[in-house]
Design an enzyme around this catalytic site. Sequence first.
Site, mmCIF file in Angstrom:
data_model
loop_
_atom_site.group_PDB
_atom_site.id
_atom_site.type_symbol
_atom_site.label_atom_id
_atom_site.label_comp_id
_atom_site.label_asym_id
_atom_site.label_seq_id
_atom_site.Cartn_x
_atom_site.Cartn_y
_atom_site.Cartn_z
ATOM 1 N N GLU A 130 0.922 -1.156 0.065
ATOM 2 C CA GLU A 130 0.021 -0.001 -0.048
ATOM 3 C C GLU A 130 1.030 1.039 0.045
ATOM 4 O OE1 GLU A 130 -3.902 -1.845 1.718
ATOM 5 O OE2 GLU A 130 -3.518 -0.017 2.409
ATOM 6 N N CYS A 172 -2.184 9.128 2.781
ATOM 7 C CA CYS A 172 -2.073 8.665 1.507
ATOM 8 C C CYS A 172 -3.080 9.095 0.609
ATOM 9 C CB CYS A 172 -1.997 7.040 1.261
ATOM 10 S SG CYS A 172 -3.486 6.513 2.494
HETATM 11 P P1 NAD Z 1 8.435 4.733 4.412
HETATM 12 O O1 NAD Z 1 8.290 3.737 3.208
HETATM 13 O O2 NAD Z 1 9.585 5.561 4.641
HETATM 14 O O3 NAD Z 1 8.341 3.799 5.625
HETATM 15 C C1 NAD Z 1 7.328 2.512 5.978
HETATM 16 C C2 NAD Z 1 7.897 1.438 6.537
HETATM 17 O O4 NAD Z 1 8.904 0.745 6.090
HETATM 18 C C3 NAD Z 1 8.443 2.059 8.127
HETATM 19 O O5 NAD Z 1 8.152 1.197 8.841
HETATM 20 C C4 NAD Z 1 9.836 1.871 7.512
HETATM 21 O O6 NAD Z 1 10.919 1.827 8.745
HETATM 22 C C5 NAD Z 1 10.091 0.537 7.020
HETATM 23 N N1 NAD Z 1 10.881 0.511 5.842
HETATM 24 C C6 NAD Z 1 11.454 1.443 4.917
HETATM 25 N N2 NAD Z 1 12.158 1.033 4.077
HETATM 26 C C7 NAD Z 1 12.398 -0.459 4.055
HETATM 27 C C8 NAD Z 1 12.927 -1.345 3.523
HETATM 28 N N3 NAD Z 1 13.908 -1.497 2.737
HETATM 29 N N4 NAD Z 1 12.865 -2.929 4.108
HETATM 30 C C9 NAD Z 1 11.830 -2.902 4.860
HETATM 31 N N5 NAD Z 1 11.296 -1.877 5.826
HETATM 32 C C10 NAD Z 1 11.515 -0.802 5.306
HETATM 33 O O7 NAD Z 1 7.217 5.497 4.416
HETATM 34 P P2 NAD Z 1 6.525 6.359 5.715
HETATM 35 O O8 NAD Z 1 7.140 7.531 5.772
HETATM 36 O O9 NAD Z 1 6.519 5.675 6.901
HETATM 37 O O10 NAD Z 1 4.873 6.532 5.353
HETATM 38 C C11 NAD Z 1 4.566 7.297 4.281
HETATM 39 C C12 NAD Z 1 4.183 6.767 2.860
HETATM 40 O O11 NAD Z 1 3.544 5.729 3.228
HETATM 41 C C13 NAD Z 1 3.588 7.797 2.101
HETATM 42 O O12 NAD Z 1 4.218 7.425 0.679
HETATM 43 C C14 NAD Z 1 2.161 7.373 2.088
HETATM 44 O O13 NAD Z 1 1.392 7.886 0.845
HETATM 45 C C15 NAD Z 1 2.296 6.030 2.423
HETATM 46 N N6 NAD Z 1 0.824 5.487 2.657
HETATM 47 C C16 NAD Z 1 0.058 4.796 2.053
HETATM 48 C C17 NAD Z 1 -1.011 4.205 2.377
HETATM 49 C C18 NAD Z 1 -2.113 3.450 1.671
HETATM 50 O O14 NAD Z 1 -3.087 2.847 2.291
HETATM 51 N N7 NAD Z 1 -1.711 3.404 0.329
HETATM 52 C C19 NAD Z 1 -1.288 4.622 3.927
HETATM 53 C C20 NAD Z 1 -0.737 5.327 4.513
HETATM 54 C C21 NAD Z 1 0.627 5.711 4.019
#
Ligand code: NAD
Length: 455
Positions: free
Chosen positions: A227, A261
């Site tokens: 997501e 999001c």
């Molecule tokens: P992010 O990608 O920086 O991190 C998300 C999670 O993934 C965190 O727990 C992080 O520690 C982990 N992570 C990051 N890189 C990783 C890797 N290589 N391997 C494993 N884990 C890893 O995102 P964020 O800043 O926490 O959230 C914001 C983003 O999430 C925005 O792009 C937003 O649109 C999206 N989002 C989408 C939805 C949806 O339902 N589509 C909902 C909420 C947020």
Amino acid sequence: MLRVTNPATEEVIRELEEDRPSAISEKVRRAYRAQPGWAARPLKDRLEIVRRFKELVGKHQDRLAKTLTMEMGKPVTQATNELKALAGRIDYFLVETKDQLEEEEVYKASGIEERLAWEPLGIVANVSAWNYPYFVGSNVFVPALLCGNAVLYKPSELVPLTGLAIAELLWEAGVPKDVFAPVIGGAAVGQALLEHQLQGVFFTGSHAAGKKIAQQVAPGMTRLQLELGGKDATYVCEDADVKTAAQSLADGAMYNTGQSCCSVERIYVHESIYGAFLEHFVEEVKGFVVGDPTDANTYIGPLARKQQLDVLDAQVADAVQRGGKVLCGGKRRQGKGYYYEPTVISEAQNGMRLMREESFGPVIGIGRVRDDNDGVDRVNDSEYGLTAGVYTKDGARARAIMARFNAGTVYWNCCDRVSPRLPWTGRRHSGVGSTLGKLGIRAFVQPKAYHLKGE
Ligand code: NAD
């Protein structure tokens, strides 16, 4: 060491040990041992435990809201709204899961019977984002647990205290500790978790991280659900109620400080009402109270991530250089905290970074369009495909326009809305798979096809 920082004050609230690879391996090992027993329990036990979790969240609502506000800056009224709405989501799963797990006879004739049954995936990882930790977390761990899986839950490094609070309440409700195990740390810890062979990886976060995760887990043939981000757009037709549309879209763009999001990130307005729409929109945005997120009247708080201030600065500068006009805001606020002034930019064009990259902050670009074809083309002109909306008085026209939107969710006269009854699903760079709705339960089970020949 993870330093949890209050984005409104820039003070370090807590320091937490990150999970080392050996600790993660131990949690995975224990989850493998505990999961069969959890899956073997009658569904009604698991339903009862999740119902108790819902009650505990309600009981501790004020404390949980304060923690969330402190570690990610969500205005406390909005943190409370998230917690209140969580109950409705959990109720949906409590009612719907039994039907989705029911074994079915699909064929019976001439000595052969065919049946379809559903089994849990096994051990799944829930790697989660910070912006709505209760929503995006529970969309995964609630149905995953109800379906009999064990969950390794990695909350975002920006909301680990909320993540730990969720774990405590699930354990208190009766989920065994080895069946729901929090894994604390940042991206590297997430990566270390996904090095283990798991049966499902459910990720909510950015497109960039989602792509890396897809590459990492592909060789293990693990079920993967992503997501990801959005650049959600709305087209306002010339027959729309201009003031109502402007008020609704200002809220959709700025709620949760624009960090949803499905925040509205691009608006296209019919040229005949463009001036009037901008006037109402800016008036609405100027009325939003920006400030201390612990104050119940605050509508816009700080950004959760300091680095995003630079992203917004760069998007605004690029938009101005390409002819965009800053109608309000356009810069970070002086003083403590990661605050960005609510910003409205008119004359927005799709070539601008502001209209292509996710902003994830209180910044919106508004462009003008000639007609429905132009509106639909501009909305669809994006790498993302999470949601898209249209404002018009004409229902038939709205249906025709929505049918042409290339997005997983479409809205008529509303925006920034998620329902537990409908699948939440992104297209293209917005992701793969669905949470919520019936599909969001089946995501956590695998089919088993029975061919039964009695003699
Ligand atoms: P992010 O990608 O920086 O991190 C998300 C999670 O993934 C965190 O727990 C992080 O520690 C982990 N992570 C990051 N890189 C990783 C890797 N290589 N391997 C494993 N884990 C890893 O995102 P964020 O800043 O926490 O959230 C914001 C983003 O999430 C925005 O792009 C937003 O649109 C999206 N989002 C989408 C939805 C949806 O339902 N589509 C909902 C909420 C947020």
